[in-house]
Write an enzyme that holds these catalytic residues in place. Structure first.
Site, short mmCIF file in Angstrom:
data_model
loop_
_atom_site.label_atom_id
_atom_site.label_comp_id
_atom_site.label_asym_id
_atom_site.label_seq_id
_atom_site.Cartn_x
_atom_site.Cartn_y
_atom_site.Cartn_z
N HIS C 100 0.84 -1.37 0.01
CA HIS C 100 -0.10 0.11 0.06
C HIS C 100 1.02 1.17 0.12
O HIS C 100 2.10 1.19 0.59
CB HIS C 100 -0.81 0.10 1.13
CG HIS C 100 -2.02 -1.27 1.57
ND1 HIS C 100 -1.51 -2.09 2.14
CD2 HIS C 100 -3.07 -1.06 1.26
CE1 HIS C 100 -2.59 -2.85 2.32
NE2 HIS C 100 -3.58 -2.47 1.68
N ASP C 103 2.26 2.08 3.34
CA ASP C 103 3.04 1.22 4.07
C ASP C 103 4.42 1.51 3.99
O ASP C 103 5.51 1.45 4.60
CB ASP C 103 3.14 -0.27 3.33
CG ASP C 103 1.70 -0.85 3.56
OD1 ASP C 103 0.86 -0.67 4.31
OD2 ASP C 103 1.44 -1.90 2.49
N GLU C 231 -11.01 -6.54 -4.11
CA GLU C 231 -10.75 -7.53 -3.19
C GLU C 231 -12.05 -7.57 -2.28
O GLU C 231 -12.17 -6.70 -1.44
CB GLU C 231 -9.50 -7.33 -2.41
CG GLU C 231 -9.30 -8.52 -1.48
CD GLU C 231 -7.96 -8.42 -0.80
OE1 GLU C 231 -6.90 -8.02 -1.42
OE2 GLU C 231 -7.98 -8.98 0.41
N GLU C 267 -9.55 -13.39 -1.27
CA GLU C 267 -8.67 -13.85 -0.17
C GLU C 267 -9.28 -14.93 0.37
O GLU C 267 -10.53 -14.95 0.80
CB GLU C 267 -8.45 -12.72 0.63
CG GLU C 267 -7.79 -13.01 1.97
CD GLU C 267 -7.53 -12.05 3.25
OE1 GLU C 267 -7.10 -10.77 2.61
OE2 GLU C 267 -7.87 -12.15 4.34
N HIS C 270 -11.09 -14.09 3.65
CA HIS C 270 -12.42 -13.19 3.44
C HIS C 270 -13.34 -14.08 2.80
O HIS C 270 -14.61 -13.81 3.10
CB HIS C 270 -12.01 -12.18 2.23
CG HIS C 270 -11.01 -11.08 2.72
ND1 HIS C 270 -10.64 -10.03 1.96
CD2 HIS C 270 -10.62 -10.70 4.10
CE1 HIS C 270 -9.99 -9.02 2.63
NE2 HIS C 270 -9.72 -9.83 3.81
N ASP C 295 -5.34 -13.91 -2.62
CA ASP C 295 -4.59 -13.50 -1.41
C ASP C 295 -4.70 -14.93 -0.56
O ASP C 295 -5.74 -15.23 -0.04
CB ASP C 295 -5.16 -12.58 -0.38
CG ASP C 295 -4.70 -11.10 -0.97
OD1 ASP C 295 -4.02 -11.06 -2.06
OD2 ASP C 295 -4.86 -10.20 -0.15
N ASP C 306 -10.93 -11.64 10.58
CA ASP C 306 -9.82 -11.84 9.69
C ASP C 306 -8.57 -12.35 10.48
O ASP C 306 -7.57 -11.56 10.88
CB ASP C 306 -9.96 -10.86 8.74
CG ASP C 306 -9.04 -11.05 7.47
OD1 ASP C 306 -8.91 -11.99 7.03
OD2 ASP C 306 -8.81 -10.10 6.95
N ASP C 308 -6.01 -14.04 9.22
CA ASP C 308 -4.65 -13.85 8.12
C ASP C 308 -3.58 -14.72 8.49
O ASP C 308 -2.60 -14.48 8.60
CB ASP C 308 -4.15 -12.36 8.01
CG ASP C 308 -5.24 -11.51 7.39
OD1 ASP C 308 -6.03 -12.04 6.49
OD2 ASP C 308 -5.34 -10.04 7.34
N ASP C 338 -1.30 -12.79 2.09
CA ASP C 338 -1.80 -11.65 2.99
C ASP C 338 -1.96 -12.37 4.25
O ASP C 338 -3.14 -12.86 4.63
CB ASP C 338 -3.15 -11.21 2.29
CG ASP C 338 -3.78 -9.85 2.98
OD1 ASP C 338 -3.04 -9.52 4.03
OD2 ASP C 338 -4.53 -9.36 2.72
CO LIG Z 1 -7.39 -10.89 5.54
CO LIG Z 2 -6.26 -9.57 1.42
#
Ligand SMILES: [Co+2]
Ligand SMILES: [Co+2]
Ligand SMILES: [Co+2]
Ligand SMILES: [Co+2]
Ligand SMILES: [Co+2]
Ligand SMILES: [Co+2]
Ligand SMILES: [Co+2]
Ligand SMILES: [Co+2]
Lengths: 437, 437, 437, 437
Positions: C100, C103, C231, C267, C270, C295, C306, C308, C338
């Site tokens: 991003h 980031d 996304e 993802e 997600h 992702d 989430d 991740d 991700d």
């Molecule tokens: Co996520």
């Molecule tokens: Co993602």
């Protein structure tokens, strides 16, 4: 002509076999950690999903067309069903089976007729066990399907229905003893509530405590040596079931002084419905000393009800069996497939495919768990992480020799912060995957 | 200039008031079932959501711009925060507040500095209580935010961190006693695990049991008369929190012999995250004799995390308070708003709107619950439903005078089926709605 | 001294290696279905979880102590972070990365300063790409962390904030083009609502449609050849996110005429939060012609947010990659992790362990998927099941040559029922497990 | 003797009535926003839950003992059922009813016999409508209960079963037209999948698109003026249902060019199962121009399946009806109670209690929604929040007159940040509660 006429007995043929109707991994005599694979797994098939369920769901009727579903008197059909069931169990080569009283024999028009039906079929089952070598992992009573139990059995607002439940459980315990059953299970499908508005929650818990105490007393009176097991489930069919999960059952047993008398039969799908992983429930029961037996199946992580599918994920199952091994095994318990083929799997052979897949997955998982144990690195990592507690100073705290104020003052005296260390979860997860490869 | 300069003290103005900054239903001196409304509800506001949280969430930073967030030394800001907090509590007209040690005073660079910071601010709080008449519903220690507690506090794999927790709890108990706090709460945000692979589950339960025993011993030693309360939550931030729900906490207390020493502080949002309704948790705690206090808020039924929104549904809240009244009330407990305004509600006035709405909803709900009690039809319906258990014959069963075999034989002797009766849930739900109208 | 000084470049060492810091399965030059493994998988590591996240969660602060978190000016730290990131990517041997705008470069005090910061760091990234051979899988703009976006970016009630979002996306697209990025992603973390009470839902959808149209127009204007990807995520941080899932995004694209311009970046976590399996989302995107990129991660089936986590279940991942292969692959997309190490995994090496495990799992899964394709039995079973539709008569129905009445009358003319055939799900699941063994 | 002999016609008696069998709030002639309450609400009762369901659930058999369940030929029982149904509808005073083809007439042994049975009962229904003044809100075909549809109807792998579905829908449309039905509904209970392994997902979507196109064509051919409605549901009985939610259905309609021909029938319990609030689904359908009709009920927020309980929360229902009013009402749609009394509510009177409670709740909710509209403050707050978009400059952006680069450059030219403003959610929630008091 039998229903499974064209199916040959299922044999172990090894990982390279292309035969759909053979075991690729379940090699019952293979020695795992010093014991035959069969003796670790103690597999059971169930009567209800395989021989009673018609394929019906809340939105549709029967899809399975089995010869024992119609075309004779209820008792004739019950015998036909027993023939099919034992042919199936035998051809599958599974050592144990499980049943509810009403799975095997039809409800009569009076209590005595129901009892009589059941006793006659129990004799049939006994003969079939003799003939085939099949054994009974556990018996149980169905206290949830008949409309009289719509508001509960032991937790019913009407004590007369509590008594009806007492009759069924007494007779099912007698039958389990007679058939050499190794455990007796209680699953309280309607022992819960739909609405607090019409429910005396505290009293219903007391009713359940009383009922279970009576069951334990009766077990001892008749000399039944097997374990009494409660099967937790958080909900469904009831909005709330009192035996929500293992921790709840533990508290219930403590409340009524039964924690040394009763253990749990943990079902994978019930575990996940209650917001826990299967391995969590096993580890919890192990820690609390009430691990009894397992109902092997899987739910669907996107569905909010009990799908009772066959286990089919080796890494997940391996983690569960690793926890069983760490807890010292299941004793008189075993691995019962409380699993059903999908409603669209309408062929006789599908019953075999479901169980073959499930048994092979468990066999592979056991071999993975064996590697975890033999390798030792998982245990070493834990031991290193908790090393401080294994010192005399750590043990003194655990054993109640230190007070809050002493510990607090010790921190002030040192006056330094303590740095945390990595939990290394990814390393350990990678390690587990090494054993699965 | 104060942060809430333009807000006038909140007053009861009745249901027809169009003033957004007035109570329409919370009339603290109104008598409900023989007691002042204020004495039933014993409302508390919390320090953390209102004065510590910056609006930060996992995907974004601070949204609230409060004068006490920056622009001075940590201790200066802590005093500024205390000024704002007590101005808020006072203008809101709420009788109680609650705090964590680290909410009110900054962590220092050493244990002693942290302790010193905390003690100095506790003195400030004491003065402010004197000046305003505010009372402390409960104190608690934050054992979950600092990185040293990332793997747990009492359940940490390192006993040195267990000791760090002991210091904070000892000091927070001392402070609670000093400030006249009426209860002491333990919420175990990190007392759980992320992965069983790196966790000795059974030992961690023993660590928690030991810690709680030490806390209870210390409470008695210093003569703290308030209740010790555990706040259950199933998960978040941990994957699994050991104090999953009320039934789990009960089993834990029984295991370590603490069931007469410790009660629960039930949070609505934690209840629903654990798969229960709020009223279920209250009724369960009532039945098990461990109902302590309530954290009032609501979750979002479509979200899987703790949203801590203000309660805003009168019929739902009424059912919860009805269960509280049926259980005999909360004793030294109260209704703490563990609730936060939304991250987008960035104005000072929004803090008032959240609490005014929550207090009015609880006041309305209390009046509904009063009607349920006074009317009596809900109770009568339950009594009629369970009438069989209230007979001598029913009581004999509950009291252990009958055996399984006796009851079974009685059924066979009568040899008739028992017909079920309607649960009448819809009638009762309609009745509840009558009281809400 | 570098942050990863003691880590050697990660190499493929084969399944028997006992080196925790080596690939056991990811052998990038191995040919799979005619293509190098690396070219199938097109792995990317992300900037945000690895180099921006501090370990903070809603209940606790930073746990990671990275040199680039403090001790210099924001731009100095951004460069230090870039050094660490590219050292990490290079040692890991991953071909792509993703970021991003915020980031990599700090937000300034004015829009121009933010833009300037970003442009300066984009130059640094370009040099590092040159030096290391790393490539950019996709760029994106962070439109959810800053408080100005608390009520949405493109869906904000204030058009001035919509413009602020336009600036960031314009600049991030320019940067992506400059750095040779192969795709551009939009994840709408705040493009949703907290409460319908303060939301014009229909208008916000129109705002999003307009914004996306502008983005597509700009892409063409500057000659960016990569794909624009949305996304999907159902919720979190918002109560409802407009890009709920793939099917919702498809409808949105159709509504604004963008279905040939925009694809999805799916993802795993997600997907499961939206009530779907990962493979469902992939298969749906494939069927609708909008499959863009993935992702890779996993959620926890018991947690409602989430998490991740790195993918670590080979059978599950294999099913997902099988759907990718069936859909014809990902084109310019790839597999971006991700995923983040757990908050307790605080060592520098843990970043490697997470990615090594994830990459090995995907590599194993790809090899399983290859077997599924090569074996062909899964496809054959489907072809047999749908054979009726592949006949001319079946095609006529699908192609619109038959009417409802014609088909109805045909059934009446035949006047026979049609028997269903087994879905054989268990057979197919067992077959999949054969390929995993 | 009729089944409801002892029930008198239900009348509006006002809020103070103590009569359980009277309306306290549903005063059909009361004028609300210029229209009779009855004309706003257009209530319908359903055939299936009230007259077809036996109380059966996945764990137990029938609990309801209705005279039309046994004791005659299927057609005799169908007529007895119609007698009871119309007696119930009439005594309840509800203006509309709804039915599936197989609810009202038995499946025969051949397609023609089934058709014949259905046509004969449709004549009976027509006579009863004449006699009572009852009207048909919508008709539908049951394409999910018979085993032939176990793998779907229009999405079945066998086109012969697709044709069977075509016959039923053709006939059900004919019947709906004949009976003056105002809408026609398709709920695709089996239009989904259990496993992707045996499913051609893309083709099944095409089959569904084709089927729906045929239905629309047929509707026009026969001159049916009512709306065609799809009822979304995410899952259950299937693992995944293609009509997941309103947004998914919208995308599907756009894909097959049917967005101007077909609308949605939104069920509250289906909404919450799909991860949305009921009001979200209504607002979404309103925004997309496909709001058709509502199935009123409620789910249980702790249960993962469709409980189809009667709505009983006034504030929640008010928010839903407020969204309906904002969307301009339901046109030819109405409020159908797709709700069932609990399995334990076995008395004939319970059917009345469920509907009376539901109708009163909706009536109260309508009056609350009226207050929200008349008061205007909710709308004013939204208008103020979005004021920027209502300016010419805001409209220019929405109308496509501005480019990304222009907006970006404008921000740079101004070079100032934009401050967010409070979302004031708590204020608005408090305001809603004012209208509920
Ligand atoms: Co996520
Ligand atoms: Co993602
Ligand atoms: Co089970
Ligand atoms: Co189950
Ligand atoms: Co709380
Ligand atoms: Co909370
Ligand atoms: Co419906
Ligand atoms: Co429903």
């Amino acid at each position: 002509m039998s229903y499974f006429e064209y199916i040959q007995p299922i044999r172990f043929e090894g990982a390279d076999s292309q035969n759909e109707l053979a075991f690729k991994h379940y090699d019952k005599d293979r020695i795992v950690l010093g014991k035959r694979m069969e003796d670790h797994l103690r597999f059971a098939a169930c009567y209800w999903h395989n021989f009673v369920w018609t394929g019906l769901d809340p939105f549709g009727g029967a899809t399975f067309e089995r010869p024992w579903f119609q075309g004779g008197s209820p008792m004739e059909l019950a015998k036909l069903k027993a023939d099919a069931a034992f042919e199936f169990f035998s051809k599958l080569g599974i050592p144990y089976y499980c049943f509810h009283d009403r799975d095997v024999a039809p409800e009569g028009t009076t209590p005595r007729e129901s009892q009589d039906n059941f006793k006659r079929i129990v004799d049939v089952l006994g003969e079939k066990q003799q003939a085939t070598g099949l054994k009974l992992l556990w018996g149980t009573a169905n206290l949830f399907s008949h409309r009289r139990f719509m508001s509960g059995a032991a937790s019913n607002p009407d004590p007369e229905i509590f008594k009806m439940a007492a009759l069924q459980v007494r007779d099912a315990l007698d039958a389990t003893l007679k058939l050499g059953g190794e455990n007796y299970v209680l699953w309280g499908g309607r022992e819960g509530y739909e609405s607090l508005l019409n429910t005396r929650l505290g009293q219903e818990l007391d009713q359940l405590g009383r009922f279970l105490t009576m069951v334990v007393d009766y077990k001892h009176k008749i000399g039944f040596q097997g374990a009494i097991l409660i099967e937790p489930k958080p909900r469904e069919p009831s909005k709330h079931q009192y035996d929500f999960d293992t921790a709840t059952v533990y508290g219930f047993l403590k409340r009524y002084g039964l924690e040394n008398e009763v253990k749990v039969n943990i079902e994978a799908n019930h575990a996940t419905l209650s917001g826990h992983s299967f391995e969590h429930e096993i580890a919890t029961a192990g820690a609390l000393g009430i691990l009894g037996s397992l109902d092997m199946n899987r739910g669907d992580p996107q569905l909010g009800w009990d799908t009772d599918q066959f286990p089919n994920n080796v890494p997940e199952t391996a983690i569960a069996l690793y926890e069983v091994l760490k807890a010292g095994g299941l004793g008189s318990g075993g691995l019962n497939f409380d699993a059903k083929v999908r409603r669209q799997s309408i062929d006789a052979a599908d019953l075999f495919h479901g169980h073959i897949g499930g048994m092979d997955v468990c066999a592979q998982a056991l071999l993975v768990a064996e590697k975890m144990i033999v390798d030792g690195r998982l245990k070493q990592a834990q031991d290193a992480r908790y090393a401080g507690w294994d010192t005399p100073a750590g043990q003194d705290i655990l054993n109640g020799k230190r007070s809050l104020a002493e510990l607090a003052d010790e921190v002030l005296a040192k006056n330094v912060d303590i740095a945390p260390v990595s939990g290394r979860q990814e390393v350990l997860e990678n390690l587990v995957n090494r054993f699965c490869a």
